[in-house]
Design a protein around this motif. Structure first.
Motif, PDB file in Angstrom:
ATOM      1  N   LEU A 100      35.656  54.027  52.621  1.00 59.21           N
ATOM      2  CA  LEU A 100      35.849  55.004  51.547  1.00 59.21           C
ATOM      3  C   LEU A 100      34.814  56.120  51.639  1.00 59.21           C
ATOM      4  O   LEU A 100      33.649  55.888  51.952  1.00 59.21           O
ATOM      5  N   ALA A 101      35.261  57.342  51.341  1.00 59.16           N
ATOM      6  CA  ALA A 101      34.358  58.502  51.365  1.00 59.16           C
ATOM      7  C   ALA A 101      34.812  59.495  50.309  1.00 59.16           C
ATOM      8  O   ALA A 101      35.983  59.548  49.942  1.00 59.16           O
ATOM      9  N   GLY A 102      33.872  60.306  49.810  1.00 60.63           N
ATOM     10  CA  GLY A 102      34.197  61.357  48.850  1.00 60.63           C
ATOM     11  C   GLY A 102      34.755  60.780  47.566  1.00 60.63           C
ATOM     12  O   GLY A 102      34.187  59.873  46.961  1.00 60.63           O
ATOM     13  N   GLN A 103      35.930  61.302  47.143  1.00 57.04           N
ATOM     14  CA  GLN A 103      36.559  60.865  45.895  1.00 57.04           C
ATOM     15  C   GLN A 103      37.603  59.774  46.132  1.00 57.04           C
ATOM     16  O   GLN A 103      38.313  59.396  45.203  1.00 57.04           O
ATOM     17  N   ALA A 104      37.713  59.275  47.360  1.00 57.49           N
ATOM     18  CA  ALA A 104      38.711  58.259  47.664  1.00 57.49           C
ATOM     19  C   ALA A 104      38.396  56.959  46.931  1.00 57.49           C
ATOM     20  O   ALA A 104      37.246  56.662  46.619  1.00 57.49           O
ATOM     21  N   ASP A 105      39.440  56.175  46.658  1.00 58.97           N
ATOM     22  CA  ASP A 105      39.228  54.873  46.056  1.00 58.97           C
ATOM     23  C   ASP A 105      40.233  53.883  46.626  1.00 58.97           C
ATOM     24  O   ASP A 105      41.128  54.243  47.383  1.00 58.97           O
ATOM     25  N   ALA A 106      40.049  52.625  46.277  1.00 58.98           N
ATOM     26  CA  ALA A 106      40.924  51.557  46.758  1.00 58.98           C
ATOM     27  C   ALA A 106      41.172  50.582  45.616  1.00 58.98           C
ATOM     28  O   ALA A 106      40.291  50.355  44.774  1.00 58.98           O
ATOM     29  N   ILE A 107      42.376  50.023  45.581  1.00 58.91           N
ATOM     30  CA  ILE A 107      42.726  49.002  44.599  1.00 58.91           C
ATOM     31  C   ILE A 107      42.884  47.677  45.336  1.00 58.91           C
ATOM     32  O   ILE A 107      43.650  47.573  46.296  1.00 58.91           O
ATOM     33  N   VAL A 108      42.124  46.665  44.909  1.00 62.87           N
ATOM     34  CA  VAL A 108      42.159  45.345  45.535  1.00 62.87           C
ATOM     35  C   VAL A 108      42.834  44.360  44.590  1.00 62.87           C
ATOM     36  O   VAL A 108      42.433  44.235  43.428  1.00 62.87           O
ATOM     37  N   ARG A 109      43.839  43.672  45.100  1.00 64.89           N
ATOM     38  CA  ARG A 109      44.532  42.635  44.327  1.00 64.89           C
ATOM     39  C   ARG A 109      44.237  41.289  44.973  1.00 64.89           C
ATOM     40  O   ARG A 109      44.575  41.068  46.134  1.00 64.89           O
ATOM     41  N   VAL A 110      43.588  40.399  44.226  1.00 71.86           N
ATOM     42  CA  VAL A 110      43.222  39.077  44.723  1.00 71.86           C
ATOM     43  C   VAL A 110      44.064  38.040  43.975  1.00 71.86           C
ATOM     44  O   VAL A 110      44.048  38.000  42.736  1.00 71.86           O
ATOM     45  N   ALA A 111      44.791  37.213  44.734  1.00 72.07           N
ATOM     46  CA  ALA A 111      45.700  36.239  44.117  1.00 72.07           C
ATOM     47  C   ALA A 111      45.386  34.839  44.628  1.00 72.07           C
ATOM     48  O   ALA A 111      45.995  34.366  45.598  1.00 72.07           O
ATOM     49  N   PRO A 112      44.441  34.123  43.990  1.00 75.48           N
ATOM     50  CA  PRO A 112      44.136  32.752  44.406  1.00 75.48           C
ATOM     51  C   PRO A 112      45.239  31.788  43.937  1.00 75.48           C
ATOM     52  O   PRO A 112      45.935  32.053  42.942  1.00 75.48           O
ATOM     53  N   LEU A 113      45.415  30.678  44.644  1.00 74.97           N
ATOM     54  CA  LEU A 113      46.400  29.674  44.242  1.00 74.97           C
ATOM     55  C   LEU A 113      46.006  29.042  42.908  1.00 74.97           C
ATOM     56  O   LEU A 113      44.863  28.617  42.719  1.00 74.97           O
ATOM     57  N   GLY A 114      46.956  28.998  41.969  1.00 74.20           N
ATOM     58  CA  GLY A 114      46.731  28.305  40.710  1.00 74.20           C
ATOM     59  C   GLY A 114      45.786  28.986  39.756  1.00 74.20           C
ATOM     60  O   GLY A 114      45.382  28.388  38.750  1.00 74.20           O
ATOM     61  N   ARG A 115      45.392  30.230  40.044  1.00 74.51           N
ATOM     62  CA  ARG A 115      44.496  30.961  39.147  1.00 74.51           C
ATOM     63  C   ARG A 115      45.035  32.373  38.918  1.00 74.51           C
ATOM     64  O   ARG A 115      45.843  32.868  39.718  1.00 74.51           O
ATOM     65  N   PRO A 116      44.597  33.048  37.853  1.00 73.15           N
ATOM     66  CA  PRO A 116      45.134  34.376  37.563  1.00 73.15           C
ATOM     67  C   PRO A 116      44.849  35.391  38.662  1.00 73.15           C
ATOM     68  O   PRO A 116      43.796  35.342  39.318  1.00 73.15           O
ATOM     69  N   VAL A 117      45.795  36.305  38.848  1.00 74.53           N
ATOM     70  CA  VAL A 117      45.583  37.434  39.748  1.00 74.53           C
ATOM     71  C   VAL A 117      44.514  38.341  39.143  1.00 74.53           C
ATOM     72  O   VAL A 117      44.447  38.528  37.917  1.00 74.53           O
ATOM     73  N   GLN A 118      43.673  38.922  39.987  1.00 75.53           N
ATOM     74  CA  GLN A 118      42.666  39.869  39.495  1.00 75.53           C
ATOM     75  C   GLN A 118      42.741  41.161  40.289  1.00 75.53           C
ATOM     76  O   GLN A 118      43.118  41.171  41.457  1.00 75.53           O
ATOM     77  N   ILE A 119      42.406  42.262  39.613  1.00 76.68           N
ATOM     78  CA  ILE A 119      42.465  43.596  40.202  1.00 76.68           C
ATOM     79  C   ILE A 119      41.077  44.212  40.161  1.00 76.68           C
ATOM     80  O   ILE A 119      40.382  44.143  39.138  1.00 76.68           O
ATOM     81  N   HIS A 120      40.673  44.822  41.269  1.00 73.75           N
ATOM     82  CA  HIS A 120      39.385  45.521  41.330  1.00 73.75           C
ATOM     83  C   HIS A 120      39.610  46.920  41.897  1.00 73.75           C
ATOM     84  O   HIS A 120      40.462  47.114  42.768  1.00 73.75           O
ATOM     85  N   ARG A 121      38.837  47.873  41.402  1.00 72.00           N
ATOM     86  CA  ARG A 121      38.888  49.238  41.921  1.00 72.00           C
ATOM     87  C   ARG A 121      37.599  49.500  42.687  1.00 72.00           C
ATOM     88  O   ARG A 121      36.500  49.291  42.164  1.00 72.00           O
ATOM     89  N   LEU A 122      37.745  49.967  43.932  1.00 71.11           N
ATOM     90  CA  LEU A 122      36.597  50.291  44.768  1.00 71.11           C
ATOM     91  C   LEU A 122      36.460  51.802  44.896  1.00 71.11           C
ATOM     92  O   LEU A 122      37.468  52.520  44.901  1.00 71.11           O
ATOM     93  N   THR A 123      35.242  52.283  44.988  1.00 70.85           N
ATOM     94  CA  THR A 123      34.974  53.709  45.178  1.00 70.85           C
ATOM     95  C   THR A 123      33.971  53.866  46.321  1.00 70.85           C
ATOM     96  O   THR A 123      33.386  52.891  46.789  1.00 70.85           O
ATOM     97  N   ALA A 124      33.761  55.121  46.737  1.00 73.30           N
ATOM     98  CA  ALA A 124      32.781  55.377  47.794  1.00 73.30           C
ATOM     99  C   ALA A 124      31.382  54.958  47.351  1.00 73.30           C
ATOM    100  O   ALA A 124      30.578  54.483  48.152  1.00 73.30           O
ATOM    101  N   ALA A 125      31.083  55.129  46.062  1.00 71.95           N
ATOM    102  CA  ALA A 125      29.770  54.735  45.550  1.00 71.95           C
ATOM    103  C   ALA A 125      29.638  53.216  45.438  1.00 71.95           C
ATOM    104  O   ALA A 125      28.533  52.678  45.555  1.00 71.95           O
ATOM    105  N   GLN A 126      30.753  52.532  45.196  1.00 67.84           N
ATOM    106  CA  GLN A 126      30.738  51.075  45.081  1.00 67.84           C
ATOM    107  C   GLN A 126      31.956  50.521  45.820  1.00 67.84           C
ATOM    108  O   GLN A 126      32.972  50.182  45.212  1.00 67.84           O
TER     109      GLN A 126
END
Length: 324
Positions: A100-126
């Motif tokens: 990631l660079a500049g204003q770009a971002d990423a959306i991460v979807r994590v789906a473990p077995l038997g547990r709730p799906v979680q969503i995270h947003r990534l940025t160049a700063a983090q």
């Protein structure tokens, strides 16, 4: 000066067709299939030849890719996938997209077995996120609010519809009412699609969204002539908002919704869309007011040029989506 501003507006609107559906964040799916096996998939939008086409997610320390990652080209994007083996629980581990660079971002979807799906947003700063055992409600609200803001600001078709609505109505309070009607309408269809009560094929929805932009551009070009869109802009915005809701549902379908937090995700996403819309409305109204103060005799010509630019972008999308 005014002519230069109009030229910039025209250039932006004519450039928009190339970006209409591809100005989306990098999308990463990390899905568990058994006790030690996961599938990692990603879609990386490409903005130019300098982009790193070999980029891929950075996995938790306890995980390793089996074999070679698979990559294929899509429309202005790289789609990748791989099978992953993890030696233990990934909770507390980090997943990242270092490219990631500049204003770009990423959306991460994590789906473990038997547990709730979680969503995270990534940025160049983090560019990394910690995988949690159970996602908190605050994380869902924050992530989907930002996704909603990003979607209205980065989705040129929805954005041009809002801009055209502001140029058509002009007055602040009627504009806010029309924009709110648009939000209420797309919230209804978005919720109906997400909860399984309604649905439309994505291709005709995208065609009709382009047609809605052309319609508003034609209404602006008519000048001060009294039309239904000028008399009842909130009604027109509500009708087209129902349609745009199906488009938003398509975007959310790509990202996914966290199990157990669907209402929070839907509400925060819609609040983000509304916040993005109000920001755009404020900017467009301020620019129009500045134009009226500086060169009031140029307002009609500026609106005509803007309507042609918006209409050209909408017509391009309409033809492109019908032909696709």
């Amino acid at each position: 000066m005014i002519a230069r501003l109009l030229a910039v507006l025209m250039a932006l609107c004519l450039a928009a067709p190339a970006l209409a559906d591809e100005l989306r964040p990098t999308s990463i799916q990390f899905v568990q299939t058994d006790a030690q096996t996961w599938q990692i998939g990603w879609k990386q939008p490409l903005s130019g030849p300098a982009d790193n086409r070999r980029a891929m997610p950075q996995l938790p320390d306890i995980c390793r890719i089996e074999g070679e990652p698979r990559r294929e080209m899509a429309a202005l994007a790289i789609i990748g996938s791989a099978t992953v083996r993890c030696s233990g629980d990934v909770s507390g581990q980090s997943i990242a997209w270092p490219a990631l660079a500049g204003q770009a971002d990423a959306i991460v979807r994590v789906a473990p077995l038997g547990r709730p799906v979680q969503i995270h947003r990534l940025t160049a700063a983090q560019p990394h996120a910690a995988i949690t055992a159970i996602p908190s409600a605050a994380q869902v609200w924050r992530s989907y609010f930002v996704i909603g803001v990003d979607h209205i600001l980065a989705g040129w078709d929805h954005l041009l519809f809002v801009i055209a609505l502001v140029l058509l109505v002009a007055r602040p309070w009627p504009v806010v009412k029309a924009a709110t009607a648009f939000t209420v309408a797309h919230s209804l269809t978005l919720a109906a699609v997400t909860l399984g009560f309604a649905g439309l094929p994505q291709r005709p929805v995208e065609v009709l969204i382009a047609l809605s932009i052309v319609f508003l551009a034609v209404e602006i070009a008519k000048g001060t002539r009294e039309t239904l869109a000028r008399r009842l802009p909130w009604l027109v915005a509500f009708i087209f908002g129902l349609l745009h809701g199906f488009g938003f549902a398509g975007a959310l379908r790509e990202i996914g919704l966290p199990e157990g937090e669907v209402p929070a995700a839907l509400i925060s996403f819609n609040l983000g869309v509304e916040a993005g819309q109000l920001f755009v409305i404020a900017i467009v109204l301020a620019l129009r007011r500045a134009l009226v103060r500086i060169a009031p005799h140029r307002e009609a010509a500026a609106l005509r040029v803007a309507s042609y630019a918006i209409g050209t972008a909408g017509a391009y999308w309409l033809i492109e989506r019908i032909a696709a």
